[in-house]
Design a protein around this motif. Structure first.
Motif, PDB file in Angstrom:
ATOM      1  N   ALA A  61     -92.222 -13.876 -37.130  1.00 10.59           N
ATOM      2  CA  ALA A  61     -93.634 -13.497 -37.114  1.00 10.59           C
ATOM      3  C   ALA A  61     -93.949 -12.504 -36.004  1.00 10.59           C
ATOM      4  N   GLN A  62     -93.142 -12.497 -34.973  1.00 11.93           N
ATOM      5  CA  GLN A  62     -93.355 -11.610 -33.835  1.00 11.93           C
ATOM      6  C   GLN A  62     -93.138 -10.140 -34.198  1.00 11.93           C
ATOM      7  N   TYR A  63     -92.415  -9.890 -35.290  1.00 11.25           N
ATOM      8  CA  TYR A  63     -92.046  -8.529 -35.653  1.00 11.25           C
ATOM      9  C   TYR A  63     -92.676  -8.068 -36.966  1.00 11.25           C
ATOM     10  N   LYS A  64     -93.447  -8.930 -37.581  1.00 10.49           N
ATOM     11  CA  LYS A  64     -94.064  -8.578 -38.852  1.00 10.49           C
ATOM     12  C   LYS A  64     -95.045  -7.417 -38.678  1.00 10.49           C
ATOM     13  N   ASN A  65     -94.895  -6.410 -39.553  1.00 13.52           N
ATOM     14  CA  ASN A  65     -95.746  -5.205 -39.543  1.00 13.52           C
ATOM     15  C   ASN A  65     -95.637  -4.400 -38.255  1.00 13.52           C
ATOM     16  N   LYS A  66     -94.563  -4.578 -37.509  1.00 15.58           N
ATOM     17  CA  LYS A  66     -94.321  -3.786 -36.304  1.00 15.58           C
ATOM     18  C   LYS A  66     -93.328  -2.665 -36.627  1.00 15.58           C
ATOM     19  N   ASN A  67     -93.408  -1.593 -35.870  1.00 17.80           N
ATOM     20  CA  ASN A  67     -92.438  -0.500 -36.001  1.00 17.80           C
ATOM     21  C   ASN A  67     -91.238  -0.798 -35.106  1.00 17.80           C
ATOM     22  N   LEU A  68     -90.051  -0.790 -35.701  1.00 20.83           N
ATOM     23  CA  LEU A  68     -88.833  -1.062 -34.951  1.00 20.83           C
ATOM     24  C   LEU A  68     -88.036   0.229 -34.792  1.00 20.83           C
ATOM     25  N   LEU A  69     -87.434   0.405 -33.621  1.00 18.06           N
ATOM     26  CA  LEU A  69     -86.661   1.607 -33.333  1.00 18.06           C
ATOM     27  C   LEU A  69     -85.280   1.214 -32.822  1.00 18.06           C
ATOM     28  N   ILE A  70     -84.253   1.489 -33.626  1.00 19.88           N
ATOM     29  CA  ILE A  70     -82.876   1.204 -33.244  1.00 19.88           C
ATOM     30  C   ILE A  70     -82.379   2.329 -32.329  1.00 19.88           C
ATOM     31  N   ILE A  71     -81.704   1.971 -31.243  1.00 15.07           N
ATOM     32  CA  ILE A  71     -81.153   2.961 -30.320  1.00 15.07           C
ATOM     33  C   ILE A  71     -79.624   2.910 -30.388  1.00 15.07           C
ATOM     34  N   ASP A  72     -78.995   4.077 -30.574  1.00 17.87           N
ATOM     35  CA  ASP A  72     -77.541   4.176 -30.554  1.00 17.87           C
ATOM     36  C   ASP A  72     -77.155   5.547 -30.031  1.00 17.87           C
ATOM     37  N   ASP A  73     -75.853   5.756 -29.806  1.00 15.38           N
ATOM     38  CA  ASP A  73     -75.421   7.030 -29.239  1.00 15.38           C
ATOM     39  C   ASP A  73     -75.192   8.100 -30.300  1.00 15.38           C
ATOM     40  N   ILE A  74     -74.553   7.749 -31.435  1.00 12.43           N
ATOM     41  CA  ILE A  74     -74.179   8.761 -32.421  1.00 12.43           C
ATOM     42  C   ILE A  74     -74.528   8.296 -33.828  1.00 12.43           C
ATOM     43  N   TYR A  75     -75.096   9.193 -34.629  1.00 13.61           N
ATOM     44  CA  TYR A  75     -75.234   8.977 -36.070  1.00 13.61           C
ATOM     45  C   TYR A  75     -74.051   9.686 -36.711  1.00 13.61           C
ATOM     46  N   THR A  76     -73.186   8.901 -37.361  1.00 13.27           N
ATOM     47  CA  THR A  76     -72.010   9.486 -38.013  1.00 13.27           C
ATOM     48  C   THR A  76     -72.197   9.449 -39.521  1.00 13.27           C
ATOM     49  N   THR A  77     -71.941   8.299 -40.134  1.00 14.81           N
ATOM     50  CA  THR A  77     -72.151   8.171 -41.583  1.00 14.81           C
ATOM     51  C   THR A  77     -73.487   7.506 -41.902  1.00 14.81           C
ATOM     52  N   GLY A  78     -74.084   6.866 -40.908  1.00 22.56           N
ATOM     53  CA  GLY A  78     -75.336   6.136 -41.142  1.00 22.56           C
ATOM     54  C   GLY A  78     -75.112   4.693 -41.557  1.00 22.56           C
ATOM     55  N   THR A  79     -73.839   4.276 -41.682  1.00 22.43           N
ATOM     56  CA  THR A  79     -73.558   2.915 -42.135  1.00 22.43           C
ATOM     57  C   THR A  79     -74.042   1.874 -41.135  1.00 22.43           C
ATOM     58  N   THR A  80     -73.708   2.055 -39.859  1.00 23.39           N
ATOM     59  CA  THR A  80     -74.103   1.085 -38.837  1.00 23.39           C
ATOM     60  C   THR A  80     -75.608   0.895 -38.790  1.00 23.39           C
ATOM     61  N   LEU A  81     -76.340   1.983 -38.784  1.00 23.99           N
ATOM     62  CA  LEU A  81     -77.798   1.894 -38.686  1.00 23.99           C
ATOM     63  C   LEU A  81     -78.396   1.230 -39.924  1.00 23.99           C
ATOM     64  N   ARG A  82     -77.830   1.504 -41.082  1.00 26.23           N
ATOM     65  CA  ARG A  82     -78.351   0.878 -42.299  1.00 26.23           C
ATOM     66  C   ARG A  82     -77.968  -0.590 -42.394  1.00 26.23           C
ATOM     67  N   GLN A  83     -76.794  -0.948 -41.895  1.00 26.82           N
ATOM     68  CA  GLN A  83     -76.438  -2.361 -41.833  1.00 26.82           C
ATOM     69  C   GLN A  83     -77.418  -3.121 -40.948  1.00 26.82           C
ATOM     70  N   ILE A  84     -77.769  -2.517 -39.827  1.00 25.03           N
ATOM     71  CA  ILE A  84     -78.733  -3.151 -38.927  1.00 25.03           C
ATOM     72  C   ILE A  84     -80.114  -3.212 -39.580  1.00 25.03           C
TER      73      ILE A  84
END
Length: 244
Positions: free
Chosen positions: A201-224
């Protein structure tokens, strides 16, 4: 003071703010002008989702405002719409590749200071400062963090110290993603999961921002993003230093 990269004396004050048209006179320089010029900002027309520069793509690998990779991600029902957008700051050129290897794999944590101004400025330019997103660093497994001594994504997130940072994810120990090609990454079960004490409930309707060093294929970010989706956030975006 000396350049954190080449160790040459800093005889001229160069700030990242000048590159982003937001000069900050009181900032202390961390790198020399010569090293500064080797870091290439991503500018111009880019993929709407992953920030891939279109000038590096042949027309056949572009579908309107998407690169062909993101077009294919969005055509797959299990991945469609999970990652709203990735914002990357730099091209992943040879200079930055070597710099990040020194930072991540050779334990030179001091280098994170180089990225303070670019990541802060990009964040201010991109997101609503009155309603900032909740920052979620990409986690390392316990084994990998012990091996490196720190989590590079958490270190980058800490540069946004005035923003809400939530370490709500855990990661199982697996083979390094950098050793796998795109197909192998897609076939690998996601190593990410929410910590057991999370209150959705703490995150419902909130904007979340994932932080990482490199976007390569996008798999990691989409898994998250898929792990975060049950929290019913308003959006899931990512901010990465580089787009390979």
């Amino acid at each position: 003071m000396h350049c954190l990269i080449c160790q040459q004396p800093l005889t001229e004050i160069i700030t990242w703010g000048s590159l982003f048209t937001l000069s900050t006179q009181n900032d202390q320089p961390q790198i020399c002008n010569q090293c500064n010029q080797k870091l290439e900002l991503i500018t111009g027309e880019q993929c709407r989702i992953c920030s891939r520069p279109f000038f590096k793509l042949e027309p056949k690998f572009r579908k309107q405002d998407l690169c062909y990779d993101c077009y294919n991600w969005e055509r797959t029902s299990e991945w469609q719409g999970l990652l709203t957008q990735n914002i990357s700051i730099f091209h992943y050129n040879d200079f930055l590749k070597d710099l990040l290897a020194q930072f991540k794999f050779r334990g030179d944590h001091e280098l994170v200071k180089i990225f303070t101004e670019p990541i802060q400025t990009k964040f201010k330019q991109t997101f609503d400062q009155k309603k900032p997103p909740i920052i979620v660093p990409v986690p390392l497994s316990t084994e990998r963090q012990y091996e490196r001594g720190f989590n590079q994504a958490q270190s980058l997130a800490s540069l946004l110290s005035q923003q809400p940072i939530e370490e709500i994810l855990e990661r199982s120990h697996t083979e390094k993603q950098s050793k796998k090609n795109r197909s192998e990454r897609l076939l690998t079960a996601s190593p990410f999961h929410l910590k057991p004490d999370i209150n959705p409930a703490q995150y419902k309707n909130k904007n979340l921002l994932i932080i990482d060093d490199i976007y390569t294929t996008g798999t990691t970010l989409r898994q998250i993003a898929r792990v975060l989706q049950p929290l019913s956030p308003k959006s899931i975006k990512s901010l990465t230093l580089a787009r390979s």
